[in-house]
Design a protein around this motif. Structure first.
Motif, short mmCIF file in Angstrom:
data_model
loop_
_atom_site.label_atom_id
_atom_site.label_comp_id
_atom_site.label_asym_id
_atom_site.label_seq_id
_atom_site.Cartn_x
_atom_site.Cartn_y
_atom_site.Cartn_z
N SER A 122 71.90 31.85 22.58
CA SER A 122 71.07 32.19 23.75
C SER A 122 71.91 32.49 24.99
O SER A 122 71.40 33.04 25.97
CB SER A 122 70.09 31.05 24.05
N GLU A 149 74.08 37.59 26.81
CA GLU A 149 73.21 38.35 27.71
C GLU A 149 72.40 39.37 26.91
O GLU A 149 72.91 39.97 25.96
CB GLU A 149 74.04 39.07 28.78
N PRO A 150 71.13 39.59 27.27
CA PRO A 150 70.27 40.50 26.51
C PRO A 150 70.83 41.91 26.33
O PRO A 150 70.60 42.54 25.30
CB PRO A 150 68.97 40.53 27.31
N ASP A 151 71.59 42.41 27.31
CA ASP A 151 72.11 43.77 27.22
C ASP A 151 73.55 43.83 26.69
O ASP A 151 74.16 44.89 26.64
CB ASP A 151 72.03 44.47 28.57
N GLN A 152 74.09 42.68 26.26
CA GLN A 152 75.47 42.61 25.77
C GLN A 152 75.63 43.35 24.45
O GLN A 152 74.88 43.14 23.51
CB GLN A 152 75.90 41.16 25.58
N LYS A 153 76.63 44.22 24.38
CA LYS A 153 77.00 44.92 23.14
C LYS A 153 78.43 44.53 22.81
O LYS A 153 79.28 44.46 23.69
CB LYS A 153 76.92 46.44 23.31
N HIS A 189 70.12 36.73 15.42
CA HIS A 189 70.16 36.94 16.87
C HIS A 189 70.86 38.26 17.21
O HIS A 189 70.39 39.01 18.07
CB HIS A 189 70.85 35.78 17.56
N GLU A 243 68.52 41.20 15.86
CA GLU A 243 67.25 41.23 16.61
C GLU A 243 67.48 41.67 18.05
O GLU A 243 66.67 42.40 18.61
CB GLU A 243 66.61 39.84 16.56
N GLY A 244 68.58 41.22 18.65
CA GLY A 244 68.89 41.57 20.04
C GLY A 244 69.64 42.87 20.20
O GLY A 244 69.96 43.27 21.31
N ASP A 245 69.95 43.55 19.09
CA ASP A 245 70.66 44.82 19.12
C ASP A 245 71.97 44.70 19.90
O ASP A 245 72.25 45.45 20.83
CB ASP A 245 69.76 45.91 19.72
N HIS A 246 72.78 43.73 19.50
CA HIS A 246 74.02 43.42 20.21
C HIS A 246 75.27 44.12 19.65
O HIS A 246 76.38 43.81 20.06
CB HIS A 246 74.27 41.91 20.22
N TYR A 288 67.07 44.05 8.25
CA TYR A 288 67.34 44.96 9.37
C TYR A 288 67.83 46.34 8.93
O TYR A 288 67.81 47.28 9.72
CB TYR A 288 68.33 44.32 10.34
#
Length: 117
Positions: A28, A31-35, A55, A58-61, A95
């Motif tokens: 968690s 960060e949501p926009d972290q790649k 994670h 699902e979060g497209d990291h 996925y």
């Protein structure tokens, strides 16, 4: 940490992210926009690997071309029924990422490139 020191030879320190602690408590912190361009995943067990991979997918990291090193991929005699390999196969089925399989790395690790659409 040895991995951070090694990575800092190739990447600026501000681009290196290490998340220490129990996986279910630390994912968690991403960060949501972290790649990520490179991920070295060392989870050992099915449950912890599934937590992290779920994670990340699902979060497209994953950045396009992300190198994903699965540290314990061939533990449990390389069986598809156990551990990291089972979690990986479950996540790939769910996925359906586009991948390039780079194969064996070291004695029990496996490496992939994750592509984005």
């Amino acid at each position: 940490l040895a991995i951070a020191n090694l990575a800092s030879k190739f990447y600026p320190q501000e681009l290196i992210f290490l998340y220490e602690g129990w996986f279910e408590e630390t994912v968690s912190q991403i960060e949501p926009d972290q790649k990520f361009a490179f991920i070295h995943l060392d989870c050992d067990l099915y449950s912890s690997t599934l937590t992290v991979l779920h994670h990340l997918f699902e979060g497209d990291h994953f950045a396009d071309g992300c190198v994903l090193l699965l540290d314990d991929f061939l533990c449990n005699r390389g069986s598809k029924a156990f551990g990291m390999r089972r979690a990986w196969l479950d996540c790939v089925a769910k996925y359906q990422p586009e991948l390039t399989d780079l194969g064996l790395f070291g004695t029990s690790s496996w490496c992939f490139i994750v592509h984005r659409d």
